[in-house]
Scaffold this motif. Structure first.
Motif, PDB file in Angstrom:
ATOM      1  N   VAL A 169      61.263  37.113  46.226  1.00  0.00           N
ATOM      2  CA  VAL A 169      60.366  38.216  45.880  1.00  0.00           C
ATOM      3  C   VAL A 169      59.515  37.818  44.680  1.00  0.00           C
ATOM      4  CG1 VAL A 169      60.316  40.511  44.813  1.00  0.00           C
ATOM      5  CG2 VAL A 169      61.745  40.104  46.805  1.00  0.00           C
ATOM      6  N   THR A 210      69.327  52.314  51.340  1.00  0.00           N
ATOM      7  CA  THR A 210      68.720  51.198  50.616  1.00  0.00           C
ATOM      8  C   THR A 210      68.233  51.654  49.243  1.00  0.00           C
ATOM      9  OG1 THR A 210      66.623  51.684  51.686  1.00  0.00           O
ATOM     10  CG2 THR A 210      67.999  50.000  52.700  1.00  0.00           C
ATOM     11  N   ASN A 229      59.782  50.403  50.151  1.00  0.00           N
ATOM     12  CA  ASN A 229      60.564  50.310  51.381  1.00  0.00           C
ATOM     13  C   ASN A 229      59.688  49.923  52.567  1.00  0.00           C
ATOM     14  OD1 ASN A 229      63.406  50.646  51.158  1.00  0.00           O
ATOM     15  ND2 ASN A 229      63.067  52.719  50.435  1.00  0.00           N
ATOM     16  N   ILE A 231      64.743  44.812  44.764  1.00  0.00           N
ATOM     17  CA  ILE A 231      63.994  44.622  46.015  1.00  0.00           C
ATOM     18  C   ILE A 231      64.508  43.391  46.753  1.00  0.00           C
ATOM     19  CG2 ILE A 231      61.713  44.154  47.002  1.00  0.00           C
ATOM     20  CD1 ILE A 231      60.545  45.609  44.525  1.00  0.00           C
ATOM     21  N   ILE A 266      57.025  39.734  49.397  1.00  0.00           N
ATOM     22  CA  ILE A 266      58.404  39.506  49.834  1.00  0.00           C
ATOM     23  C   ILE A 266      58.381  38.464  50.936  1.00  0.00           C
ATOM     24  CG2 ILE A 266      60.475  40.603  50.776  1.00  0.00           C
ATOM     25  CD1 ILE A 266      59.232  43.294  49.861  1.00  0.00           C
ATOM     26  N   CYS A 293      60.689  36.407  53.593  1.00  0.00           N
ATOM     27  CA  CYS A 293      61.997  36.232  54.216  1.00  0.00           C
ATOM     28  C   CYS A 293      62.037  34.853  54.859  1.00  0.00           C
ATOM     29  CB  CYS A 293      62.227  37.314  55.270  1.00  0.00           C
ATOM     30  SG  CYS A 293      62.295  38.945  54.542  1.00  0.00           S
ATOM     31  N   ALA A 326      66.415  43.527  50.406  1.00  0.00           N
ATOM     32  CA  ALA A 326      65.779  42.791  51.504  1.00  0.00           C
ATOM     33  C   ALA A 326      66.705  41.709  52.020  1.00  0.00           C
ATOM     34  CB  ALA A 326      64.463  42.179  51.030  1.00  0.00           C
ATOM     35  N   ILE A 366      59.181  46.224  52.362  1.00  0.00           N
ATOM     36  CA  ILE A 366      60.388  45.473  52.770  1.00  0.00           C
ATOM     37  C   ILE A 366      60.466  45.455  54.288  1.00  0.00           C
ATOM     38  CG2 ILE A 366      62.907  45.392  52.725  1.00  0.00           C
ATOM     39  CD1 ILE A 366      62.853  46.604  49.982  1.00  0.00           C
TER      40      ILE A 366
END
Lengths: 237, 275, 233
Positions: free
Chosen positions: B49, B193, B266, B154, B38, B40, B158, B269
């Protein structure tokens, strides 16, 4: 007037690229200039529907999707810009009755996205091994309210500018211009100018973009040569 | 046009033969997810992702708009999924209409996030009846190597957690929306989530099961089942559309397996958001 | 063999010959090299190779999309059956035609009957830019199958064209290293598809993954990787 990100007027943002990052397409590249970033994936040569096919050359198709929101007429413009540029550069006669499909996805648009799309397409076509007459490098330039011409404008700069110009040049033309040929004699393979501008403005932008395109081309060359050098080090025995 | 080719007989038969012995063609165990990465971006709300070779980009943006007249204190959440030829051959339709797969994934994510009320839409209200935030989630599939739904869920969660909207101050009847350079933007209010876990089933009774099917497995499976759970161990959604009928005990087993997977995901993330 | 260097599309290639030959000698331009107007330039990115004696120039580059060339072995999947033959997907732009009788010893009364989805190992018989490619499951000059024909059992996976070229070499490090530890059958298609068959599915998966992982490893690293894999068994 200093630029918001403190760049010089003739300075492009930091360039970054990744080649061959996608698995399903035949060739792919991600090209970024600062925070403007574009993905391109190419299939080709592949089969084409009979009523679309051309008997003596490959059909070139371009699809462009924006970073956010639904795609609209602005994106059709980018598609036709990319197709027009590469219809000449791709050696389509080598693959008659086939299709070369160029898929572009903008990741982030902070200005000069059309130049980034053209550069990403060049790199993806090279990655796919589609035969090309030449490399193509593009750059944008904006003429601001105070008359200054700045290269690789951000979204903010372009929005406040009097005019914005995007030029794309073929690699060998850039090389010839760089080695001392008269700069006015190099024709671009693509031009898009919009806004209020004079011939002098246009000429200034042309010069700035040609020099920026030189840097973009050098960057692309280094990136591609690096990948090939790494691959060819693998010996057979 | 670029077309997707069906798997050959050999690929199908080998996949089943190996699965009967608990072996998957990419060397994974039947309960193993592919490598999950993942990323960001520095830009708020932009997350990429990678699940094995499946790659999806999620982007969250927002703007101020009028609320629906029958829901004056609630903000809006919009979804858009883009599954084009970039991700896999044969997905673009000449008529411009979205493909069956695009609609399926888009609807799934919309169900999972909107109908489970993951986002607090009341917190998106600026001035009741006049101004609310409209949050838009765009999903762009870049590479389809199986199991788009899990990767998309996901990426969506996120991106929503990563996103920051401009801060707002209410002064009586007026709302002042602060520029992000003047005041730090604030996160969305997220209730929970939801994460999707997809299972593939094989064999004449669907009794061979695996988690996170890759492309070949997805093309060969006889049934598919997605369960959506959140970090509070609540079931947000169950989806089994068509395919070979499955025994309820099998569904129970899937739920147990999914619980552990959702915890792992999770955690990942959370790690990615902190980085 | 002359010098090798990396070229990009548009790079002009110096084809001036070393010795004092006549200006009108014929130059043979191979893959990745073409004559554009008056110049010879590279049209693909890769390593430029030349053979000054034979006056040949070509570029070696790695690709994923196969363009058929006569004589090359390919692994294909039958997608349809017509009156005159099968249509076989070999990963090229157009599907290839496999005539019904293009098998060893086939006659009108006695010929193989392939179902859709069958995997075949074949030889490209006809390939040019204006016709659909044609393949055959035997050597039409000798009439013998020479290993071509239907492939049964085992598993097939895709790889890059560059890796396929390396694998087909009899000295390929990863296949030789694997072969010294595990018995297996392999058929390599230059169209980027590999078929393998072993006694147990677990072994097949091991070999498939070892081959895929060898893409970016040199000979020594290949041998090391295989050694570690075999030890874990």
């Amino acid at each position: 007037m200093p630029r918001p990100d403190r760049r010089e007027n003739d300075q492009i943002r930091a360039l970054h690229s990744i080649l061959g990052l996608l698995n399903r397409v035949d060739g792919s590249a991600q090209f970024s200039a600062g925070s403007t970033s574009v993905y391109c994936g190419v299939y080709g040569p592949v089969d084409v529907k009979v009523y679309d096919e051309k008997l003596d050359r490959a059909v070139i198709e371009v699809k462009f999707r924006p970073a956010a929101g639904v795609s609209g007429t602005k994106d059709r413009w980018v598609e036709s810009a990319v197709r027009g540029t590469f219809e000449r550069e791709i050696l389509a006669q080598m693959h008659p009755r086939t299709l070369i499909q160029i898929n572009i996805q903008a990741r982030e648009d902070d200005g000069s996205a059309d130049a980034a799309a053209i550069n990403a397409t060049t790199m993806a076509l090279v990655d796919a091994g589609v035969p090309l007459r030449d490399m193509v490098a593009a750059a944008s330039c904006a003429v601001l309210a105070d008359g200054a011409a700045v290269v690789d404008p951000t979204l903010e700069e372009a929005a406040a500018a009097q005019s914005v110009h995007t030029f794309a040049f073929a690699g060998s033309d850039i090389g010839r211009a760089g080695s001392g040929g008269a700069s006015g004699s190099t024709s671009p393979v693509y031009v898009d100018s919009r806004g209020d501008f004079s011939v002098a403005d246009y000429d200034r932008c042309y010069d700035l973009c040609l020099r920026s395109a030189q840097r973009v081309l050098a960057f692309m060359r280094t990136a591609i040569e690096g990948k090939i050098a790494k691959e060819s080090q693998i010996s057979v025995v | 046009m670029v077309v997707e080719i069906e798997p050959s007989n050999i690929e199908r038969e080998f996949l089943l033969e190996a699965l009967e012995k608990g072996i998957r063609v990419d060397g994974r165990g039947i309960y193993d997810y592919r490598t999950l990465k993942i990323t960001c971006s520095p830009t708020y709300g932009l997350v990429e992702v990678q699940l094995g070779q499946t790659r999806v980009l999620a982007r969250v943006t927002c703007e101020v708009t009028r609320p629906f007249p029958d829901r004056p204190t609630e903000g809006l959440v919009q979804f858009n999924a883009d599954l084009s030829n970039l991700a896999a051959p044969g997905l673009d339709s000449s008529s411009g209409k979205p493909s069956v797969q695009e609609v399926a994934v888009s609807r799934m994510i919309e169900r999972v996030i909107r109908q489970s009320r993951a986002i607090d839409t009341e917190a998106l209200c600026i001035l009741a009846g006049e101004k609310v935030w409209s949050v838009r989630l765009d999903l762009h599939f870049l590479d389809h190597s199986g199991n788009l739904i899990d990767a998309a869920s996901i990426a969506s969660i996120a991106a929503l957690r990563h996103f920051r909207r401009p801060d707002v101050t209410i002064d009586g009847e007026e709302a002042i929306i602060h520029d992000v350079n003047e005041r730090n933007p604030v996160p969305l209010s997220i209730h929970h989530t939801p994460i999707c876990v997809t299972f593939g089933f094989f064999g004449s009774n669907g009794d061979l099961m695996l988690v996170d099917p890759n492309l070949l497995e997805e093309q060969v499976q006889v049934s598919s089942f997605t369960i959506t759970l959140n970090s509070h161990r609540e079931i947000c959604a169950l989806s089994k559309a068509g395919g070979v009928p499955l025994a309820p005990s099998l569904i129970q087993r899937c739920t147990q397996i999914a619980l552990t997977k959702v915890d792992d995901i999770n955690d990942k993330i959370q790690e990615a958001l902190m980085a | 063999m002359a010098e090798t260097k990396v070229v990009l599309p548009g790079d002009i290639i110096d084809t001036s010959l070393d010795s004092d030959e006549e200006e009108s000698s014929v130059l043979r331009l191979g893959p990745g090299v073409a004559q554009i107007d008056e110049q010879v330039s590279a049209v693909a990115a890769g390593v430029l190779h030349s053979d000054n004696e034979k006056k040949q120039w070509w570029v070696v580059s790695n690709k994923r999309r196969y363009v058929p060339a006569e004589g090359e072995p390919v692994v294909g999947v039958v997608v349809a059956r017509h009156g005159e033959g099968y249509r076989v997907d070999i990963g090229s732009a157009q599907g290839a035609l496999l005539p019904l009788l293009a098998f060893e010893g086939a006659t009108k009364r006695n010929k193989p009957n392939l179902a859709v989805g069958t995997v075949v190992y074949a030889r490209v018989a006809v390939a040019n830019s204006v016709m659909d490619p044609e393949i055959e499951c035997y050597n039409s000059h000798t009439g013998k199958s020479e290993g071509y024909g239907e492939l049964a059992g085992g598993f097939m996976f895709k790889c890059s064209l560059g890796l396929a070229r390396r694998l087909i070499d009899s000295k390929a490090p990863v296949l030789n290293a694997l072969g010294s530890g595990i018995p297996f059958e392999v058929a390599v298609g230059l169209n980027g598809r590999v078929w393998i068959n072993t006694e147990a599915p677990a072994t097949t998966v091991l070999i498939a993954n070892a081959i895929k992982n060898s893409e970016f490893l040199d000979a020594k690293q290949c041998r090391q990787m295989v050694k570690e894999l075999l030890e874990k068994q």
